[in-house]
Design a protein around this motif. Structure first.
Motif, PDB file in Angstrom:
ATOM      1  N   LEU A 100       0.686  -1.097   0.252  1.00 54.30           N
ATOM      2  CA  LEU A 100      -0.050   0.011   0.012  1.00 54.30           C
ATOM      3  C   LEU A 100       0.671   1.406  -0.040  1.00 54.30           C
ATOM      4  O   LEU A 100       1.680   1.274   0.694  1.00 54.30           O
ATOM      5  N   ASP A 101       0.537   2.253  -0.677  1.00 55.76           N
ATOM      6  CA  ASP A 101       1.022   3.624  -0.544  1.00 55.76           C
ATOM      7  C   ASP A 101       2.531   3.699  -0.814  1.00 55.76           C
ATOM      8  O   ASP A 101       3.159   4.424   0.049  1.00 55.76           O
ATOM      9  N   ASN A 102       2.858   3.056  -1.793  1.00 51.77           N
ATOM     10  CA  ASN A 102       4.311   3.276  -2.230  1.00 51.77           C
ATOM     11  C   ASN A 102       4.566   4.038  -3.431  1.00 51.77           C
ATOM     12  O   ASN A 102       4.254   3.640  -4.616  1.00 51.77           O
ATOM     13  N   ASP A 103       4.837   5.329  -3.295  1.00 52.14           N
ATOM     14  CA  ASP A 103       4.782   6.027  -4.418  1.00 52.14           C
ATOM     15  C   ASP A 103       5.483   5.872  -5.557  1.00 52.14           C
ATOM     16  O   ASP A 103       5.097   6.307  -6.778  1.00 52.14           O
ATOM     17  N   ARG A 104       6.664   5.350  -5.523  1.00 46.40           N
ATOM     18  CA  ARG A 104       7.665   5.081  -6.703  1.00 46.40           C
ATOM     19  C   ARG A 104       7.488   3.300  -7.072  1.00 46.40           C
ATOM     20  O   ARG A 104       8.280   3.054  -7.996  1.00 46.40           O
ATOM     21  N   LEU A 105       6.608   2.758  -6.594  1.00 43.47           N
ATOM     22  CA  LEU A 105       6.410   1.387  -6.894  1.00 43.47           C
ATOM     23  C   LEU A 105       6.037   1.024  -8.283  1.00 43.47           C
ATOM     24  O   LEU A 105       4.927   1.470  -8.535  1.00 43.47           O
ATOM     25  N   VAL A 106       6.836   0.498  -9.217  1.00 43.81           N
ATOM     26  CA  VAL A 106       6.516   0.461 -10.449  1.00 43.81           C
ATOM     27  C   VAL A 106       6.335  -1.020 -10.883  1.00 43.81           C
ATOM     28  O   VAL A 106       5.559  -1.438 -11.818  1.00 43.81           O
ATOM     29  N   ILE A 122      -3.221  -4.804  -3.254  1.00 43.48           N
ATOM     30  CA  ILE A 122      -2.192  -4.097  -3.757  1.00 43.48           C
ATOM     31  C   ILE A 122      -2.867  -2.382  -4.294  1.00 43.48           C
ATOM     32  O   ILE A 122      -3.975  -2.810  -4.966  1.00 43.48           O
ATOM     33  N   ARG A 123      -2.742  -1.631  -3.267  1.00 40.63           N
ATOM     34  CA  ARG A 123      -3.480  -0.196  -3.419  1.00 40.63           C
ATOM     35  C   ARG A 123      -2.626   0.788  -3.176  1.00 40.63           C
ATOM     36  O   ARG A 123      -1.794   0.866  -2.669  1.00 40.63           O
ATOM     37  N   GLN A 124      -3.118   2.080  -4.081  1.00 41.46           N
ATOM     38  CA  GLN A 124      -2.502   3.174  -3.816  1.00 41.46           C
ATOM     39  C   GLN A 124      -0.892   3.257  -4.165  1.00 41.46           C
ATOM     40  O   GLN A 124      -0.236   3.869  -3.350  1.00 41.46           O
ATOM     41  N   ASN A 125      -0.653   2.768  -5.222  1.00 46.59           N
ATOM     42  CA  ASN A 125       0.879   2.591  -5.717  1.00 46.59           C
ATOM     43  C   ASN A 125       0.793   3.198  -6.948  1.00 46.59           C
ATOM     44  O   ASN A 125       0.558   2.413  -8.162  1.00 46.59           O
ATOM     45  N   ILE A 146      -6.174  -5.178  -6.982  1.00 47.33           N
ATOM     46  CA  ILE A 146      -5.196  -4.195  -7.361  1.00 47.33           C
ATOM     47  C   ILE A 146      -5.595  -2.900  -7.592  1.00 47.33           C
ATOM     48  O   ILE A 146      -6.558  -2.919  -8.810  1.00 47.33           O
ATOM     49  N   ILE A 147      -5.747  -1.958  -6.956  1.00 42.13           N
ATOM     50  CA  ILE A 147      -6.301  -0.566  -7.200  1.00 42.13           C
ATOM     51  C   ILE A 147      -5.350   0.672  -7.204  1.00 42.13           C
ATOM     52  O   ILE A 147      -4.441   0.676  -6.256  1.00 42.13           O
ATOM     53  N   ALA A 148      -5.158   1.306  -8.167  1.00 46.92           N
ATOM     54  CA  ALA A 148      -4.278   2.482  -8.313  1.00 46.92           C
ATOM     55  C   ALA A 148      -5.044   3.609  -7.488  1.00 46.92           C
ATOM     56  O   ALA A 148      -6.266   3.567  -7.519  1.00 46.92           O
ATOM     57  N   SER A 149      -4.095   4.703  -7.120  1.00 46.35           N
ATOM     58  CA  SER A 149      -4.635   5.742  -6.197  1.00 46.35           C
ATOM     59  C   SER A 149      -5.642   6.829  -7.267  1.00 46.35           C
ATOM     60  O   SER A 149      -6.464   7.262  -6.536  1.00 46.35           O
ATOM     61  N   ASP A 150      -5.447   6.701  -8.413  1.00 46.44           N
ATOM     62  CA  ASP A 150      -6.502   7.697  -9.228  1.00 46.44           C
ATOM     63  C   ASP A 150      -7.258   7.020  -9.954  1.00 46.44           C
ATOM     64  O   ASP A 150      -8.062   7.565 -10.616  1.00 46.44           O
TER      65      ASP A 150
END
Length: 171
Positions: A100-106, A122-125, A146-150
């Motif tokens: 969760l919430d790992n800003d640069r995780l690609v 797996i969320r907000q990456n 698996i959800i992206a923050s936007d």
């Protein structure tokens, strides 16, 4: 009493200042200056690994290669972490894995040997673009999310076209 070697702080030093000892139920590395998990090569984790809010963490390398099964894994709020390299030994979790919430995780590289987990969230990456490392995953009993923050959450049905129009300010 975190030791520094140049600009690198190790997880072993962070663990020595209040973290876990080898063979414990919980290894928690939270809000430290560590850049990797070197120093935990001999730590047998019996239950849970929690790596959270480490502003300088760039790598999960350094864990004991014999930690094949964990009850739970948390990797959250590590702003510089780009992948999960260092978790290759993990084959299963008996309860959950939260990324969760790992800003640069690609990429989820590092979870390549994971075959079974009841719940994988797996969320907000926001930069996550590659989930190929989940190719060995065979069993998810409860939830795979698996959800992206936007992106809107489950159940939200706004189309891609509407979402892109909204971002541009079009109506």
């Amino acid at each position: 009493m975190a030791e520094r070697s140049g600009a690198t702080t190790t997880a072993a030093a962070a663990a020595a200042s209040g973290g876990s000892q080898p063979g414990t139920d919980l290894v928690a590395i939270h809000a430290t200056g560590v850049t990797n998990l070197e120093g935990l090569e001999n730590a047998k984790i019996d239950e849970e690994l929690s790596v959270a809010d480490n502003a300088n963490l760039q790598s999960l390398t350094g864990l004991n290669p014999n930690n094949h099964v964990l009850r739970a894994l948390w990797v959250t709020g590590n702003r510089r972490l780009s992948d999960l390299t260092g978790l290759e030994m993990l084959e299963a979790a008996t309860s959950y894995i939260y990324i969760l919430d790992n800003d640069r995780l690609v990429s989820l590289s590092g979870l390549d040997n994971l075959t079974s987990v009841p719940s994988l969230l797996i969320r907000q990456n926001p930069r996550l673009t590659n989930i190929a490392a989940l190719g060995s995953l065979e069993t998810v009993v409860q939830e795979l999310s698996i959800i992206a923050s936007d992106l809107p959450g489950p159940g939200h049905r706004r189309s891609n076209r509407a979402r892109h129009a909204h971002r541009r300010g079009d109506r």
